[in-house]
Design an enzyme around this catalytic site. Structure first.
Site, PDB file in Angstrom:
ATOM      1  N   ARG A 206       0.808  -1.230   0.000  1.00 34.77           N
ATOM      2  CA  ARG A 206       0.000   0.000   0.000  1.00 34.77           C
ATOM      3  C   ARG A 206       0.837   1.273   0.000  1.00 34.77           C
ATOM      4  O   ARG A 206       0.380   2.308  -0.472  1.00 34.77           O
ATOM      5  CB  ARG A 206      -0.948  -0.003   1.194  1.00 34.77           C
ATOM      6  CG  ARG A 206      -2.009  -1.062   1.049  1.00 34.77           C
ATOM      7  CD  ARG A 206      -3.208  -0.755   1.896  1.00 34.77           C
ATOM      8  NE  ARG A 206      -4.242  -1.752   1.700  1.00 34.77           N
ATOM      9  CZ  ARG A 206      -5.339  -1.825   2.423  1.00 34.77           C
ATOM     10  NH1 ARG A 206      -5.542  -0.960   3.385  1.00 34.77           N
ATOM     11  NH2 ARG A 206      -6.234  -2.746   2.189  1.00 34.77           N
TER      12      ARG A 206
ATOM     13  N   ASP B 216     -14.892  11.247   9.682  1.00 35.97           N
ATOM     14  CA  ASP B 216     -13.926  10.209   9.303  1.00 35.97           C
ATOM     15  C   ASP B 216     -12.532  10.785   9.536  1.00 35.97           C
ATOM     16  O   ASP B 216     -12.350  12.009   9.557  1.00 35.97           O
ATOM     17  CB  ASP B 216     -14.083   9.814   7.828  1.00 35.97           C
ATOM     18  CG  ASP B 216     -13.486   8.446   7.543  1.00 35.97           C
ATOM     19  OD1 ASP B 216     -14.238   7.463   7.477  1.00 35.97           O
ATOM     20  OD2 ASP B 216     -12.250   8.341   7.413  1.00 35.97           O
TER      21      ASP B 216
HETATM   22  C1  LIG Z   1     -14.534   0.094   6.125  1.00 42.53           C
HETATM   23  S1  LIG Z   1     -14.917   1.793   6.245  1.00 42.53           S
HETATM   24  C2  LIG Z   1     -16.528   1.716   7.012  1.00 42.53           C
HETATM   25  C3  LIG Z   1     -17.463   2.757   6.458  1.00 42.53           C
HETATM   26  C4  LIG Z   1     -18.904   2.676   6.992  1.00 42.53           C
HETATM   27  N1  LIG Z   1     -18.977   2.913   8.407  1.00 42.53           N
HETATM   28  C5  LIG Z   1     -19.528   1.345   6.658  1.00 42.53           C
HETATM   29  O1  LIG Z   1     -19.741   0.526   7.539  1.00 42.53           O
HETATM   30  O2  LIG Z   1     -19.803   1.106   5.471  1.00 42.53           O
HETATM   31  C6  LIG Z   1     -13.851   2.258   7.614  1.00 42.53           C
HETATM   32  C7  LIG Z   1     -13.652   3.772   7.733  1.00 42.53           C
HETATM   33  O3  LIG Z   1     -13.051   4.026   8.993  1.00 42.53           O
HETATM   34  C8  LIG Z   1     -12.172   5.129   8.857  1.00 42.53           C
HETATM   35  N2  LIG Z   1     -11.225   5.124   9.974  1.00 42.53           N
HETATM   36  C9  LIG Z   1     -10.150   4.314  10.172  1.00 42.53           C
HETATM   37  N3  LIG Z   1      -9.513   4.642  11.305  1.00 42.53           N
HETATM   38  C10 LIG Z   1     -10.205   5.685  11.846  1.00 42.53           C
HETATM   39  C11 LIG Z   1     -10.029   6.481  13.004  1.00 42.53           C
HETATM   40  N4  LIG Z   1      -9.016   6.282  13.852  1.00 42.53           N
HETATM   41  N5  LIG Z   1     -10.927   7.472  13.243  1.00 42.53           N
HETATM   42  C12 LIG Z   1     -11.956   7.702  12.381  1.00 42.53           C
HETATM   43  N6  LIG Z   1     -12.172   6.984  11.268  1.00 42.53           N
HETATM   44  C13 LIG Z   1     -11.298   5.993  11.003  1.00 42.53           C
HETATM   45  C14 LIG Z   1     -11.533   4.899   7.497  1.00 42.53           C
HETATM   46  O4  LIG Z   1     -10.976   6.102   6.973  1.00 42.53           O
HETATM   47  C15 LIG Z   1     -12.709   4.362   6.691  1.00 42.53           C
HETATM   48  O5  LIG Z   1     -13.350   5.386   5.976  1.00 42.53           O
END
Ligand SMILES: C[S@@+](CC[C@H](N)C(=O)[O-])C[C@H]1O[C@@H](n2cnc3c(N)ncnc32)[C@H](O)[C@@H]1O
Length: 275
Positions: free
Chosen positions: A37, A143
């Site tokens: 990545r 996010d």
């Molecule tokens: C797999 S997506 C899930 C999106 C949505 N909640 C769903 O269930 O479809 C995970 C998201 O978590 C965010 N994320 C990861 N670490 C995070 C953090 N420490 N604080 C806030 N968001 C975070 C990522 O940027 C990503 O957009």
């Protein structure tokens, strides 16, 4: 161009940085994933090794590199009306919720990725709220990644992203625009105005900013899975404090609050209510 190899020592530095600043807990076997990545970014910066990249990352005070790193490391997969059973549950619970709240609703989509989750919440409310009353509704969508947040705020989706969306929703809440060889769907202003988008890191964020709100529902789906148990525990405690009486916490279907649901009552798979 020469292939960059992530050495174990370099991986350990990045692993610790990512854990501390994003909360994502990468097991030792994730070394190849991190290499895959980040390699393109390291090369684009003209750096010769992942060690040099780590030094660059730590020295960067602007936050730009941290932003690149979080976007490359996080998984942003999402979709409209993900976790179908939760929407069914919400449909049955909505009348009770509205009665209790006298028309005022505060909802948080706590890792909203490119916006499909908060727009699904907005569409759901537009569809199922009784039309003869007015409601005071605010959806907060946050996010850690400003890249996905920008996409969310733009609210423009490909036909592939909208593939599972009922045509009724597409017709009611999107406008269709031809773009090159495809069609793009633009979210309507009526949905956008229900949502406030903000950058917020669930692990290192300043929760005092949210203390004045008492949420009725928090969606924190498909992100806790990347955090280790102590981080998950701290997060669930935060959510407990931020939820109003009998507020709901929705998590991803592959996640669970086992061992940490103090004060939460399990209503259905991946749906918890504050007692
Ligand atoms: C797999 S997506 C899930 C999106 C949505 N909640 C769903 O269930 O479809 C995970 C998201 O978590 C965010 N994320 C990861 N670490 C995070 C953090 N420490 N604080 C806030 N968001 C975070 C990522 O940027 C990503 O957009």
């Amino acid at each position: 161009m020469q292939r960059l190899v992530l050495k174990r020592k370099e991986f350990m530095l990045l692993q610790a940085f990512i854990y501390e600043h994003i909360g994502i807990s990468l097991g030792d076997h994730k070394i190849y994933l991190v290499q895959a990545r980040l390699a393109k970014r390291v090369k684009a910066l003209g750096l010769e090794s992942f060690g040099a990249y780590y030094d660059f990352l730590v020295a960067d005070q602007s936050g730009v590199e941290f932003e690149y790193l979080s976007s490359l490391i996080s998984t942003n997969v999402t979709s409209f009306f993900r976790e179908a059973k939760q929407w069914e549950y919400l449909k049955s619970y909505l009348p009770t919720l509205l009665e209790k709240k006298e028309g005022k609703l505060r909802i948080w989509s706590a890792a909203c990725s490119s916006g499909e989750e908060p727009y699904s919440i907005a569409m759901f409310l537009k569809e199922y709220l009784p039309r003869d009353k007015t409601y005071d509704i605010k959806i907060l969508a946050t996010d850690v990644s400003s890249k996905v947040l920008k996409m969310a705020m733009r609210g423009v989706y490909t036909s592939k992203a909208c593939a599972n969306l009922d045509t009724h929703y597409l017709k009611s809440y999107f406008s269709e625009h031809p773009h090159e060889s495809q069609r793009l769907y633009h979210v309507s202003p009526s949905l956008k105005q229900m949502i406030v988008f903000r950058e917020f890191n669930l692990v290192t964020g300043d929760y005092r900013l949210l203390e004045s709100v008492r949420f009725d529902i928090i969606f924190c789906r498909n992100v806790m899975i990347y955090f280790d148990k102590p981080t998950q525990n701290r997060l669930v405690e935060r959510f407990y404090t931020l939820l109003g009486k009998e507020g709901y916490l929705f998590i991803g279907s592959s996640e669970a609050l086992t061992d940490m649901k103090k004060g939460f009552y399990s209503k259905s798979a991946s749906i918890y209510q504050k007692v």
